[in-house]
Write an enzyme that holds these catalytic residues in place. Sequence first.
Site, PDB file in Angstrom:
ATOM      1  CE  LYS A  20     -40.131 -38.666  94.258  1.00 45.22           C
ATOM      2  NZ  LYS A  20     -41.225 -38.581  95.265  1.00 45.22           N
ATOM      3  CE1 TYR A  60     -39.700 -33.735  97.031  1.00 47.89           C
ATOM      4  CE2 TYR A  60     -37.636 -34.950  97.207  1.00 47.89           C
ATOM      5  CZ  TYR A  60     -38.902 -34.788  96.644  1.00 47.89           C
ATOM      6  OH  TYR A  60     -39.354 -35.666  95.700  1.00 47.89           O
ATOM      7  CG  PHE A  68     -42.849 -36.949 105.154  1.00 48.89           C
ATOM      8  CD1 PHE A  68     -42.262 -36.461 103.996  1.00 48.89           C
ATOM      9  CD2 PHE A  68     -44.099 -36.453 105.510  1.00 48.89           C
ATOM     10  CE1 PHE A  68     -42.890 -35.504 103.213  1.00 48.89           C
ATOM     11  CE2 PHE A  68     -44.745 -35.486 104.734  1.00 48.89           C
ATOM     12  CZ  PHE A  68     -44.123 -35.012 103.582  1.00 48.89           C
ATOM     13  NE  ARG A  96     -48.263 -32.092  90.899  1.00 47.48           N
ATOM     14  CZ  ARG A  96     -47.768 -32.202  92.144  1.00 47.48           C
ATOM     15  NH1 ARG A  96     -46.475 -32.468  92.327  1.00 47.48           N
ATOM     16  NH2 ARG A  96     -48.546 -32.060  93.181  1.00 47.48           N
ATOM     17  CB  THR A 102     -48.712 -37.351  97.037  1.00 50.04           C
ATOM     18  OG1 THR A 102     -48.753 -36.033  96.488  1.00 50.04           O
ATOM     19  CG2 THR A 102     -47.404 -37.558  97.767  1.00 50.04           C
ATOM     20  CG  ASN A 123     -44.078 -40.891  95.560  1.00 47.41           C
ATOM     21  OD1 ASN A 123     -42.869 -40.797  95.413  1.00 47.41           O
ATOM     22  ND2 ASN A 123     -44.842 -39.873  95.940  1.00 47.41           N
ATOM     23  CG  HIS A 126     -40.221 -34.513  91.630  1.00 51.64           C
ATOM     24  ND1 HIS A 126     -40.852 -33.908  92.695  1.00 51.64           N
ATOM     25  CD2 HIS A 126     -39.833 -33.508  90.804  1.00 51.64           C
ATOM     26  CE1 HIS A 126     -40.810 -32.586  92.524  1.00 51.64           C
ATOM     27  NE2 HIS A 126     -40.204 -32.313  91.387  1.00 51.64           N
ATOM     28  CD  GLU A 137     -39.161 -28.902  91.401  1.00 49.75           C
ATOM     29  OE1 GLU A 137     -39.511 -29.646  90.464  1.00 49.75           O
ATOM     30  OE2 GLU A 137     -39.825 -28.780  92.442  1.00 49.75           O
TER      31      GLU A 137
END
Length: 160
Positions: A20, A60, A68, A96, A102, A123, A126, A137
Amino acid sequence: VVPSLRVNAAATERSYVMVKPDGVQRGLVGEIITRFERKGFQLVGLKMFQTPKSLAEEHYGELKEKPFYGKLVDYIVSGPVVCIALEGPGVVASARKLIGVTNPLNAEPGTIRGDFGIEVGRNVVHGSDSPENGLREIGLWFDQDEIVEWEQHMTPWLKE
Ligand code: GDP
Ligand code: MG
C-alpha cells in the site's frame, strides 16, 4: 517458445498482494517482496501503479457500507502502490499469515503488519482473503499480458 515459459500452466492458486502507499513511501517494498520470495511462492506479476479512484472503489466494493470506506479509498489512491501476483499451493492463506491480522497492533511480531505498523488505517500491505478473490483481484489490477507464466527452477528444492 522460450524454454523457461510454461506452455500449459496448471491452474494453481494465486493471491493478489499489494504494498500500500505507506509501505512504498516507507521504503518497505523490497522487504515485503523478499518475505514472499523467501517463503517459496512464485512471482507471476509485479508492477508499480498509481491507482485510479474507480479501481480502489471496486477493489474494496464489499466494504462500501463501512464507516471507514471513504478514508480507505483515499488512503489507497494517496500514492503509488506495488502490485504483486503470487502463485503456489495454499498461497492465499499462507500470504495472509505472513501479512498478519488487519490491525497491526494486534498482529504477531514476525508478520509484516506486526513488524511494520501501528494503525489499522496504515497497515502497509494487502492480501486476498480467498482463492476466488485472488483470481478476481489479479484480474482487476493486472492486464492479462502482465501475468507471466514461467517455470521456477528451484521447484525440486521446494517441493518433494
Ligand atoms: P484485511 O483483509 O486484513 O486487509 O482487512 P479488511 O478486508 O477487513 O479491510 C480492508 C482494509 O480496510 C484494511 O486492510 C485496512 O486498511 C482498512 N480497514 C479495516 N478496518 C478498518 C478500520 O476500522 N478503520 C480504518 N481506518 N481502516 C480499516
Ligand atoms: Mg480483506
